[in-house]
Design a protein around this motif. Structure first.
Motif, PDB file in Angstrom:
ATOM      1  N   GLU A 172       0.839  -1.275   0.262  1.00  0.00           N
ATOM      2  CA  GLU A 172      -0.046  -0.203   0.198  1.00  0.00           C
ATOM      3  C   GLU A 172       0.831   1.080  -0.026  1.00  0.00           C
ATOM      4  OE1 GLU A 172      -0.382  -3.182   1.739  1.00  0.00           O
ATOM      5  OE2 GLU A 172      -0.505  -1.732   3.616  1.00  0.00           O
ATOM      6  N   ALA A 173       1.784   1.200   0.702  1.00  0.00           N
ATOM      7  CA  ALA A 173       2.732   2.326   1.036  1.00  0.00           C
ATOM      8  C   ALA A 173       3.653   2.815  -0.425  1.00  0.00           C
ATOM      9  CB  ALA A 173       3.947   2.155   1.976  1.00  0.00           C
ATOM     10  N   MET A 174       3.942   1.403  -1.067  1.00  0.00           N
ATOM     11  CA  MET A 174       4.706   1.694  -2.466  1.00  0.00           C
ATOM     12  C   MET A 174       3.537   2.143  -3.532  1.00  0.00           C
ATOM     13  SD  MET A 174       7.302  -1.313  -2.866  1.00  0.00           S
ATOM     14  CE  MET A 174       6.173  -2.757  -2.396  1.00  0.00           C
ATOM     15  N   ALA A 175       2.349   1.659  -3.408  1.00  0.00           N
ATOM     16  CA  ALA A 175       1.056   2.055  -4.539  1.00  0.00           C
ATOM     17  C   ALA A 175       0.954   3.436  -4.337  1.00  0.00           C
ATOM     18  CB  ALA A 175      -0.055   1.186  -3.957  1.00  0.00           C
ATOM     19  N   ALA A 176       1.297   4.440  -3.381  1.00  0.00           N
ATOM     20  CA  ALA A 176       1.013   5.850  -3.147  1.00  0.00           C
ATOM     21  C   ALA A 176       2.301   6.353  -3.988  1.00  0.00           C
ATOM     22  CB  ALA A 176       0.955   5.956  -1.757  1.00  0.00           C
ATOM     23  N   LEU A 177       3.264   5.853  -4.270  1.00  0.00           N
ATOM     24  CA  LEU A 177       4.605   6.632  -4.733  1.00  0.00           C
ATOM     25  C   LEU A 177       4.504   6.747  -6.315  1.00  0.00           C
ATOM     26  CD1 LEU A 177       7.107   4.980  -2.662  1.00  0.00           C
ATOM     27  CD2 LEU A 177       6.098   7.194  -2.125  1.00  0.00           C
ATOM     28  N   ASP A 178       4.986   7.770  -6.675  1.00  0.00           N
ATOM     29  CA  ASP A 178       5.303   8.075  -8.339  1.00  0.00           C
ATOM     30  C   ASP A 178       6.108   6.899  -8.796  1.00  0.00           C
ATOM     31  OD1 ASP A 178       3.480  10.205  -8.506  1.00  0.00           O
ATOM     32  OD2 ASP A 178       5.200  11.516  -7.487  1.00  0.00           O
ATOM     33  N   VAL A 179       7.125   6.721  -7.971  1.00  0.00           N
ATOM     34  CA  VAL A 179       8.204   5.838  -8.688  1.00  0.00           C
ATOM     35  C   VAL A 179       8.957   4.754  -7.409  1.00  0.00           C
ATOM     36  CG1 VAL A 179       9.863   7.488  -8.634  1.00  0.00           C
ATOM     37  CG2 VAL A 179      10.438   5.398  -9.866  1.00  0.00           C
ATOM     38  N   VAL A 180       9.134   3.812  -7.691  1.00  0.00           N
ATOM     39  CA  VAL A 180       9.723   2.698  -6.567  1.00  0.00           C
ATOM     40  C   VAL A 180      10.719   2.206  -7.127  1.00  0.00           C
ATOM     41  CG1 VAL A 180       9.353   0.947  -5.224  1.00  0.00           C
ATOM     42  CG2 VAL A 180       7.470   2.442  -5.607  1.00  0.00           C
ATOM     43  N   VAL A 181      12.140   2.472  -6.411  1.00  0.00           N
ATOM     44  CA  VAL A 181      13.222   1.779  -6.854  1.00  0.00           C
ATOM     45  C   VAL A 181      13.460   0.497  -5.910  1.00  0.00           C
ATOM     46  CG1 VAL A 181      15.896   2.120  -7.304  1.00  0.00           C
ATOM     47  CG2 VAL A 181      14.060   3.931  -7.692  1.00  0.00           C
ATOM     48  N   ALA A 182      13.772  -0.679  -6.314  1.00  0.00           N
ATOM     49  CA  ALA A 182      13.968  -1.607  -5.443  1.00  0.00           C
ATOM     50  C   ALA A 182      15.620  -1.737  -5.516  1.00  0.00           C
ATOM     51  CB  ALA A 182      13.432  -2.749  -5.613  1.00  0.00           C
TER      52      ALA A 182
END
Ligand SMILES: [Zn+2]
Ligand SMILES: [Zn+2]
Length: 324
Positions: A172-182
């Motif tokens: 859920e926290a990642m879904a709220a972001l514009d871009v996720v780098v792992a």
């Protein structure tokens, strides 16, 4: 060397910027031709000029003859960055200062992507702190908007890929972001099967947009992990996960060889300086050099896209793709 042979076949011997007729071609033996620059020399031999990075005898001569050389990405094509840090984690400048530096480089966007929790030494961000950070980002974006400034901060995070492949943030926290780098920062000595499975697990998470510095190498300090890069790149192509060229000269990860392979497989690339201080953004040029050696074109690199196109790309890739 290849060029020398091409010239010879046409009856010319090549020396720097001039040709001397050998007598085996149409020109009389000893006749000389001088050229102002390489472009003219190449054109005389029936070839399009090619940038030095392409001269590796990997098929570029044939492409030059057919006028099909790719246009390589340049520093000027870069419109923003998708991976960088602030004082919210281990950066030395605050969000406004980093944004100022990004604007100073003519960028239209910059993603605030501080470390998530899960990285030992660094006080990473949990969902609560990410929320607080979002408020600061929104305030800055509102100010620029009201001033008519064409610049936007994106909400991002460099999410820790934990030892078992789970991530440092809930979905859920990642879904709220514009871009996720792992990214993987620890446990880089895991055996090949373990670290590959761990990395694949992150790639198959639909919230992960970009795989950061995939092999974890630090040049001269730490060799790349045992990661099965080919397998991971195939998974990135399958899921639409963007692969990073981390531009820091100690990383250059992906390398040019892997970056080229990634694009062959159908992956898109992001070139990021992973700046931890304002000056860090200057490292972008090393990432560009790597990308050019990999023969990358602007369309292969998502941070050459205008903001809306880049965001649209990320949205589409998160959307309908079926994940296993
Ligand atoms: Zn990192
Ligand atoms: Zn980073």
């Amino acid at each position: 060397v290849e060029l020398r042979e091409i010239a010879l076949r046409q009856g010319w011997s090549l020396n720097d910027y001039s040709l001397t007729a050998t007598g085996s071609g149409a020109a009389a033996e000893g006749e000389e031709r001088f050229f102002e620059d390489e472009v003219d020399l190449y054109a005389f031999l029936g070839l399009d000029w090619m940038p030095p990075e392409m001269r590796e005898n990997r098929g570029e001569i044939e492409l030059a003859r057919r006028h099909q050389l790719p246009t390589l990405v340049t520093l000027g094509d870069i419109r923003g960055e998708l991976h960088g840090h602030t004082t919210w984690s281990d950066g030395t400048a605050d969000i406004a200062e980093m944004a100022e530096a990004a604007r100073g480089r003519g960028y239209a966007y910059w993603a605030v992507s501080d470390h998530s929790v899960g990285l030992g030494m660094v006080g990473g961000l949990d969902p609560e702190r990410l929320q607080a950070q979002a408020a600061e980002i929104a305030k800055l974006n509102d100010r620029w908007k009201s001033q008519g400034v064409d610049f936007r901060l994106l909400r991002g995070c460099e999410v820790e890929v934990l030892a078992d492949g789970t991530l440092g943030l809930p979905d859920e926290a990642m879904a709220a972001l514009d871009v996720v780098v792992a990214s993987i920062h620890s446990g880089l000595r895991q055996d090949r099967e373990t670290i590959t499975a761990r990395c694949l697990k992150a790639v198959y998470n639909p919230h992960v947009d970009i795989l950061g510095h995939p092999t974890g190498r630090i040049i001269g300090v730490r060799p790349p992990s045992e990661l099965d890069v080919e397998r991971v790149l195939q998974a990135c192509a399958e899921t639409g996960t963007v692969v990073e060229i981390n531009a820091h000269p100690s990383r250059l990860d992906l390398s040019d060889v892997y970056a080229r392979r990634a694009v062959e497989l159908g992956c898109k690339i992001a070139i990021n300086s992973d700046a931890h201080e304002r000056e860090g953004m200057e490292m972008m040029e090393y990432g560009i050099a790597t990308a050019r050696r990999a023969w990358l074109r602007p369309q292969d690199v998502i941070n050459t896209y205008p903001l809306e196109q880049m965001l649209g790309f990320l949205k589409d890739r998160r959307g309908p793709v079926q994940r296993t």
